[in-house]
Design a protein around this motif. Structure first.
Motif, short mmCIF file in Angstrom:
data_model
loop_
_atom_site.label_atom_id
_atom_site.label_comp_id
_atom_site.label_asym_id
_atom_site.label_seq_id
_atom_site.Cartn_x
_atom_site.Cartn_y
_atom_site.Cartn_z
N LEU B 296 -62.76 -14.65 -1.32
CA LEU B 296 -63.49 -13.80 -0.38
C LEU B 296 -63.21 -14.25 1.06
O LEU B 296 -62.99 -13.41 1.94
N PHE B 297 -63.19 -15.55 1.27
CA PHE B 297 -62.85 -16.06 2.61
C PHE B 297 -61.45 -15.59 3.01
O PHE B 297 -61.22 -15.16 4.13
N PHE B 298 -60.54 -15.70 2.06
CA PHE B 298 -59.17 -15.33 2.34
C PHE B 298 -59.06 -13.85 2.72
O PHE B 298 -58.38 -13.48 3.67
N TRP B 299 -59.77 -13.01 1.98
CA TRP B 299 -59.79 -11.57 2.28
C TRP B 299 -60.35 -11.32 3.67
O TRP B 299 -59.84 -10.51 4.44
N VAL B 300 -61.45 -12.02 3.98
CA VAL B 300 -62.11 -11.79 5.27
C VAL B 300 -61.17 -12.14 6.42
O VAL B 300 -60.98 -11.33 7.34
N PHE B 301 -60.57 -13.31 6.36
CA PHE B 301 -59.67 -13.69 7.45
C PHE B 301 -58.46 -12.76 7.51
O PHE B 301 -58.01 -12.39 8.59
N GLY B 302 -57.94 -12.41 6.35
CA GLY B 302 -56.80 -11.49 6.30
C GLY B 302 -57.15 -10.15 6.92
O GLY B 302 -56.40 -9.60 7.73
N LEU B 303 -58.34 -9.63 6.56
CA LEU B 303 -58.76 -8.34 7.10
C LEU B 303 -58.95 -8.40 8.61
O LEU B 303 -58.55 -7.49 9.33
N PHE B 304 -59.57 -9.49 9.09
CA PHE B 304 -59.77 -9.62 10.53
C PHE B 304 -58.43 -9.71 11.26
O PHE B 304 -58.24 -9.09 12.32
N ALA B 305 -57.51 -10.50 10.70
CA ALA B 305 -56.21 -10.65 11.35
C ALA B 305 -55.52 -9.29 11.43
O ALA B 305 -54.99 -8.90 12.48
N PHE B 306 -55.55 -8.55 10.33
CA PHE B 306 -54.88 -7.24 10.31
C PHE B 306 -55.59 -6.26 11.26
O PHE B 306 -54.94 -5.50 11.98
N PHE B 330 -61.05 -1.05 8.85
CA PHE B 330 -60.78 -2.44 8.45
C PHE B 330 -61.78 -3.41 9.06
O PHE B 330 -62.14 -4.40 8.46
N TYR B 331 -62.21 -3.09 10.27
CA TYR B 331 -63.20 -3.94 10.92
C TYR B 331 -64.49 -3.97 10.10
O TYR B 331 -65.05 -5.02 9.80
N LEU B 400 -55.44 -15.38 12.63
CA LEU B 400 -54.23 -15.78 11.90
C LEU B 400 -54.25 -17.28 11.61
O LEU B 400 -53.82 -17.72 10.55
N LEU B 401 -54.78 -18.03 12.58
CA LEU B 401 -54.87 -19.48 12.39
C LEU B 401 -55.72 -19.81 11.17
O LEU B 401 -55.38 -20.66 10.35
N PHE B 402 -56.83 -19.09 11.03
CA PHE B 402 -57.70 -19.33 9.87
C PHE B 402 -57.05 -18.86 8.57
O PHE B 402 -57.24 -19.49 7.53
#
Lengths: 287, 425
Positions: B296-306, B330-331, B400-402
């Motif tokens: 879930l963390f991975f999805w969240v950071f991925g979604l924010f980056a995108f 996406f936001y 992206l860093l996260f």
């Protein structure tokens, strides 16, 4: 964005790429009403109404893949129409080539068009046989692949089918999230042009996963036949799933939702089980 | 879901617990989303006429005081055993809501900087105490099995309502409506604070049951407060909240993007966002319940980056047009995902003995501190004239860093475990 635009968008981006245009100046108008008075580089008209007002000039090339493109003024370059509607009004000018591939066009006799070509295709109203041939062929191919796969590697389909059957909500959620995210990412990648091959590859892989999901659902349907001939059962099951997808498509909205839900559940189940290489087990929580 | 099991067996008391939790947390989070986050900025900049830089300082003070109040009350709750005493928690919540009611009534009458600072200090105290009290209700009301889904309902509902009301922010009108809504809650809590009921007695003992008390990530070994297992998620959630607020405040203040945001005057756009919040939260609930939380963390950071990549791309090449709805889509998904995670994660990292401290540290540091620090930074960047493009490029870089840091962090953590001689994954 209308999903049907994506293949046309990729074709156009390939055309722009081949033409050597600069992607940084390419503009894609997706929706809404717009009057364009100033523009440089390529312009792609999507699900929008774009108008070039009288006494105004915009540079080309312009690609129409949906919506409506109305010219009252001047387009300084080529106009290529793949779909949608093109209206060239009295006194309008196209300084380059107008290439008509698809869609409807309305050209005034008072308009000035430097060069005009039409790429002719077969009749747009194909016979019922021609219309259903691709679907029948796809069904046959999937049925044959499904039959072979279930005979040689049954555990793969068994794992995918079990995930779809035992955990449909999880499969659907994962399938929906992956498809929405990756579809957007691949379209976005296409705009960079340099990643266009990755984008096309990604979309093809996505289609293959959906096909795999359909086969797995067919395998599940085939199990209901209670026959020891697993290959035959899977083949028939795939046919049933494909027919079901076609029949539900006739019902507006609800049919599309059912069909979409089935495809996404299959996709999710394939991904969850690593293409059937392992069983999917949700994390264990206290009962 | 355990809820269906309760319904089948006609166990109405645990079902009442679900309802109390969803009502209390939804109302509380809605108040936080609207009155505190939007109202505070509005009160400072519009009503009192403070420069954005000064408001950012006041917000930073609010964040710090909220954190201090939350940690102090959380630790106190655990030490005194109040975390497991439902009646005490009802009394504390009564106090919190009563103070918030007074603050809500007073808000339109705040007219000087001194009054504003005083309002903020009292507000932070109420918020701080409210955090461990309200978040620890999960221990009493929601079994571990259903926490992801219940968190999703709370997140989805509060965002759904907040996206649709208020359409236009007017502090006088909103203060009146909110006060009217809070009065019945204050009354109910006042009754629950002084009178004992049999169904509340029953709810108060639920945390002793195996299915309720100990959080999902505390089985079989409880997560210690001073451990990577606890501070790792705090760091990640801090990053999530920080990235969200840092981008959000600048986006909604840019006229071009207002039309496709929460502040859109177009009701259909707001409805689209509201419905997507619910869908996103439910999807997050399914993922939280059935997968490891890191996904879930991975999805969240991925979604924010995108998402920020899309915004940056649109600012550069969008030619000033109204952006397509795929940008806020996406936001909204990212925000719903992490909010769901925030409601369920801290109670699941706690036992009845540590829930006060853990929810206070988790929500206080990751939520409030990060939100208000990033909001302050966003106001500051606006104040010094940093362009939206540059601002969002920084936000995107952080996201992206996260995205990269998360798998690296997990990998290094595993390496450290192996080096220490551990074998279990």
């Amino acid at each position: 964005m209308n999903l049907e635009l994506i293949p046309l968008l990729i074709i156009v981006l390939l055309m722009i790429s081949a033409g050597g245009a600069d992607v940084e100046t390419t503009e894609f108008v997706i929706e809404g009403d717009h009057e364009i008075t100033e523009h440089r580089g390529a312009l792609i008209v999507g699900d929008a109404t774009v108008t070039v007002p009288a006494d105004e000039a915009v540079s080309g090339p312009v690609y129409v893949i949906g919506g409506e493109f109305r010219i009252h003024g001047t387009v300084e370059g080529d106009v290529t129409q793949l779909s949608g509607s093109l209206v060239v009004e009295d006194g309008a000018t196209i300084d380059g080539e107008l290439q008509h591939i698809g869609g409807s066009e309305e050209l005034s006799t008072e308009a000035t068009i430097m060069e005009q070509t039409t790429v002719a295709f077969e009749s747009s109203e194909p016979s019922p046989i021609a219309a259903y041939t691709p679907i029948v062929l796809t069904t046959l191919i999937l049925a044959v692949v499904g039959a072979l796969l279930s005979r040689k590697h049954e555990p793969l389909l068994d794992n995918v089918g079990a995930a779809a059957k035992d955990h449909p909500l999880i499969s659907l959620t994962v399938g929906a999230l992956l498809s929405v995210t990756f579809l957007s990412v691949f379209v976005f990648m296409a705009f960079t042009l340099i990643l266009l091959p990755v984008s096309i590859l990604g979309l093809l892989v996505g289609l293959l996963i959906i096909a795999y999901g359909i086969i797995a659902l067919g395998y599940l349907a085939g199990q209901q036949l209670n026959t020891p001939r697993v290959g035959l059962a899977t083949g028939l099951g795939v046919v049933v799933v494909m027919v079901l997808l076609q029949v539900t498509g006739v019902i507006p909205i609800l049919g599309d939702l059912i069909a979409g839900g089935l495809l996404l559940t299959g996709l999710g189940a394939v991904v969850l089980t690593y293409f059937g290489l392992q069983e999917f087990e949700p994390v264990s929580l206290p009962e | 879901m355990k809820l269906f099991e309760f319904a089948r067996e006609r166990q109405w008391v645990p079902i009442t617990g679900y309802l109390i939790y969803v009502s209390a947390l939804t109302a509380g989070y809605y108040y936080n989303l609207t009155f505190v986050q939007l109202g505070l900025t509005d009160l400072g900049t519009q009503k009192i006429g403070m420069p954005p830089g000064d408001v950012s300082i006041v917000m930073a003070i609010l964040a710090l005081l909220t954190l201090v109040a939350a940690v102090a009350s959380g630790v106190l709750m655990d030490r005194r055993g109040w975390s497991t005493d439902l009646y005490v928690k009802f009394r504390l919540l009564f106090l919190v809501i009563f103070v918030q009611l007074l603050l809500t009534i007073a808000a339109p009458h705040v007219s000087t900087i001194e009054q504003f600072v005083l309002w903020v200090i009292v507000c932070s105290m109420a918020l701080g105490v409210g955090i461990p009290v309200s978040f620890s209700f999960m221990l009493d009301f929601v079994p571990v099995r259903d926490r992801g889904y219940v968190a999703a309902i709370v997140a989805g509902l509060s965002f759904f309502v907040a996206a649709l009301y208020p359409i236009e922010w007017r502090i006088d009108e909103f203060s009146l409506v909110m006060s009217a809504m809070m009065v019945p809650a204050v009354f109910v809590l006042a009754v629950l604070s002084v009178k004992r009921f049999r169904f509340v007695d029953s709810l108060a003992s639920q945390h002793k049951r195996d299915t309720f008390g100990t959080g999902r990530f505390c089985r079989p070994i409880p997560v210690r407060t001073v451990s990577f297992a606890f501070w790792g998620p705090i760091l990640l959630m801090f990053g999530v909240f920080f990235i969200d607020s840092l981008g959000f405040l600048r986006i909604i203040e840019t006229p071009q993007y207002i039309y496709t945001s929460w502040q859109s005057p177009d009701l259909s756009v707001r409805l689209f966002i509201a419905v997507l919040h619910v869908i996103g939260a439910l999807a997050a609930g399914v993922i939280y319940t059935n997968f490891d939380r890191n996904w879930l963390f991975f999805w969240v950071f991925g979604l924010f980056a995108f998402t920020h990549l899309l915004y940056v791309f649109h600012i550069q090449f969008g030619a000033g047009d109204t952006p397509p709805l795929v940008l806020p889509m996406f936001y909204v998904l990212a925000v719903s995902f992490y909010t769901t995670l925030n409601f369920a994660l801290w109670p699941d990292l706690s036992t009845p003995e540590t829930i006060g401290t853990h929810t206070a540290l988790g929500v206080g540091i990751a939520g409030w501190l990060a939100t208000f620090l990033s909001t302050s930074l966003a106001l500051y960047s606006e104040g010094v004239g940093l362009s939206l493009l540059n601002h969002l490029t920084y936000v995107n870089a952080l996201a992206l860093l996260f995205v990269v840091a998360l798998p690296v962090l997990l990998y290094v953590h595993r390496m450290v475990e192996l080096a220490r001689g551990g074998t279990t994954p």
